[in-house]
Design a protein around this motif. Structure first.
Motif, mmCIF file in Angstrom:
data_model
loop_
_atom_site.group_PDB
_atom_site.id
_atom_site.type_symbol
_atom_site.label_atom_id
_atom_site.label_comp_id
_atom_site.label_asym_id
_atom_site.label_seq_id
_atom_site.Cartn_x
_atom_site.Cartn_y
_atom_site.Cartn_z
ATOM 1 N N SER A 1 -1.535 -40.845 -1.953
ATOM 2 C CA SER A 1 -1.071 -40.412 -0.629
ATOM 3 C C SER A 1 0.335 -40.905 -0.308
ATOM 4 O O SER A 1 0.819 -40.701 0.809
ATOM 5 N N PHE A 2 0.974 -41.579 -1.279
ATOM 6 C CA PHE A 2 2.374 -41.953 -1.088
ATOM 7 C C PHE A 2 3.215 -40.675 -0.987
ATOM 8 O O PHE A 2 2.780 -39.597 -1.362
ATOM 9 N N ILE A 3 4.447 -40.823 -0.493
ATOM 10 C CA ILE A 3 5.368 -39.692 -0.443
ATOM 11 C C ILE A 3 6.551 -39.992 -1.343
ATOM 12 O O ILE A 3 7.373 -40.841 -1.013
ATOM 13 N N PRO A 4 6.643 -39.311 -2.504
ATOM 14 C CA PRO A 4 5.652 -38.376 -3.044
ATOM 15 C C PRO A 4 4.467 -39.142 -3.656
ATOM 16 O O PRO A 4 4.555 -40.357 -3.874
ATOM 17 N N PRO A 5 3.349 -38.444 -3.964
ATOM 18 C CA PRO A 5 2.228 -39.091 -4.646
ATOM 19 C C PRO A 5 2.699 -39.794 -5.913
ATOM 20 O O PRO A 5 3.495 -39.246 -6.679
ATOM 21 N N LEU A 6 2.201 -41.015 -6.127
ATOM 22 C CA LEU A 6 2.758 -41.900 -7.151
ATOM 23 C C LEU A 6 2.128 -41.699 -8.521
ATOM 24 O O LEU A 6 0.902 -41.777 -8.677
#
Length: 333
Positions: free
Chosen positions: A274-279
């Motif tokens: 859910s990181f930006i962008p997904p990790l």
């Protein structure tokens, strides 16, 4: 026990057999004894029975705090596996990495009567020259090294780091920068060593090593420095929390991920997608580490002599924080 025997009209030895689940007791007698136990509120003293058997059905875990993802998830796995095997777990977190704290933890666990101890900590804190372990207590080390003194279960840190760096090189990046964990960390040391070894093996430039303390704030500080490096197009970060800080710093400095800089983390924490962008990250199988740790303890308790290290392989989880290098650095662009 004598009161139960009197009420049921049997001997104390029969009550003992029923308490221990002896199948030789006939059903009618067993029912009379169980009814007497219920009426009198009798419960067997498990501590006394354990002392008699020399088997406490309990494991101790000593760990350096509960703030790191690896410690918490490994502890969770050990506790779950131990429970399924019928063992209770006693946890002693240490607030400071000192010899006295480690000695105190072992003394406390001995007082609490455990059969084995799992160490989730840097094993150099365990000075066996000045620490006398109870002879019946078995020890298994997790996420560290024991120099041949105890069996070890660990994630294959080097394999995971090489997979991360190889992924970035295969995307065409000329080299890979690294944000490492603390210098005293066994895992961080192995990840950093594998990063450098692979770059040298491939004939690539080894950039200056940056270090953090596993937190997003440390990653953010490192990310600000990386954002000012015009030739930085790929970064391998030693854990996902620091990678989150790196992503924030790059964003604030106008360095796009993955168009300008590709980022790979390590751990695959539940939020990394859910990181930006997904990790993109290296997944550790904490459940498997915990299971193998408990398995090693049970084998030792059965009398097997275990030494050496059991390594659990990692997997690369590809998401949107990495992309193919275009061949033009941000400065050239």
């Amino acid at each position: 026990m004598a009161d139960v025997a009197q009420l049921a009209g049997v001997s104390s030895q029969t009550v003992s057999r029923v308490s221990n689940g002896d199948s030789a007791v006939v059903d009618s007698t067993r029912e009379k004894v169980l009814a007497a136990m219920k009426e009198l509120g009798y419960r067997p003293n498990s501590a006394a029975r354990a002392l008699k058997r020399g088997d406490f059905r309990a494991m101790g875990v000593i760990t350096m705090g509960l703030s790191s993802t690896g410690n918490v998830r490994t502890l969770e796995a050990i506790a779950g596996c131990a429970a399924r095997e019928g063992y209770a777990v006693t946890l002693i977190p240490l607030d400071a990495p000192t010899q006295d704290n480690v000695k105190g933890a072992f003394t406390r666990l001995d007082e609490l009567a455990v059969d084995a101890v799992a160490l989730i900590m840097e094993v150099h804190l365990l000075d066996t020259a000045s620490l006398t372990l109870p002879p019946h207590v078995k020890v298994v080390v997790v996420d560290s090294d024991s120099s041949g003194r105890f069996p070890v279960v660990d994630t294959d840190q080097r394999q995971g780091a090489r997979t991360a760096v190889r992924h970035l090189l295969d995307l065409g990046h000329r080299t890979v920068w690294h944000v490492a964990g603390p210098k005293e960390s066994f895992a961080a040391g192995h990840r950093a060593a594998a990063w450098e070894e692979l770059l040298l093996q491939e004939g690539r430039t080894v950039p200056p090593l940056l270090r953090g303390d596993w937190t997003p704030d440390a990653g953010y500080e490192a990310g600000l420095r990386l954002a000012d490096e015009p030739d930085c197009t790929a970064v391998f970060v030693a854990n996902d929390h620091m990678a989150l800080g790196v992503l924030r710093a790059l964003h604030e400095r106008g360095r796009r991920v993955p168009e300008d800089v590709s980022v790979v983390g390590f751990d695959d924490i539940p939020d990394s997608g859910s990181f930006i962008p997904p990790l993109t990250t290296v997944r550790q199988d904490f459940a498997r580490v915990g299971q193998l740790c408990v398995d090693a303890i049970l084998r030792e308790l059965r009398g097997e002599t275990l030494m050496g290290t059991t390594l659990v392989p990692t997997d690369l989880v590809e998401r949107r924080s990495t992309a193919r290098y275009t061949g033009v650095s941000p400065q050239e662009g």
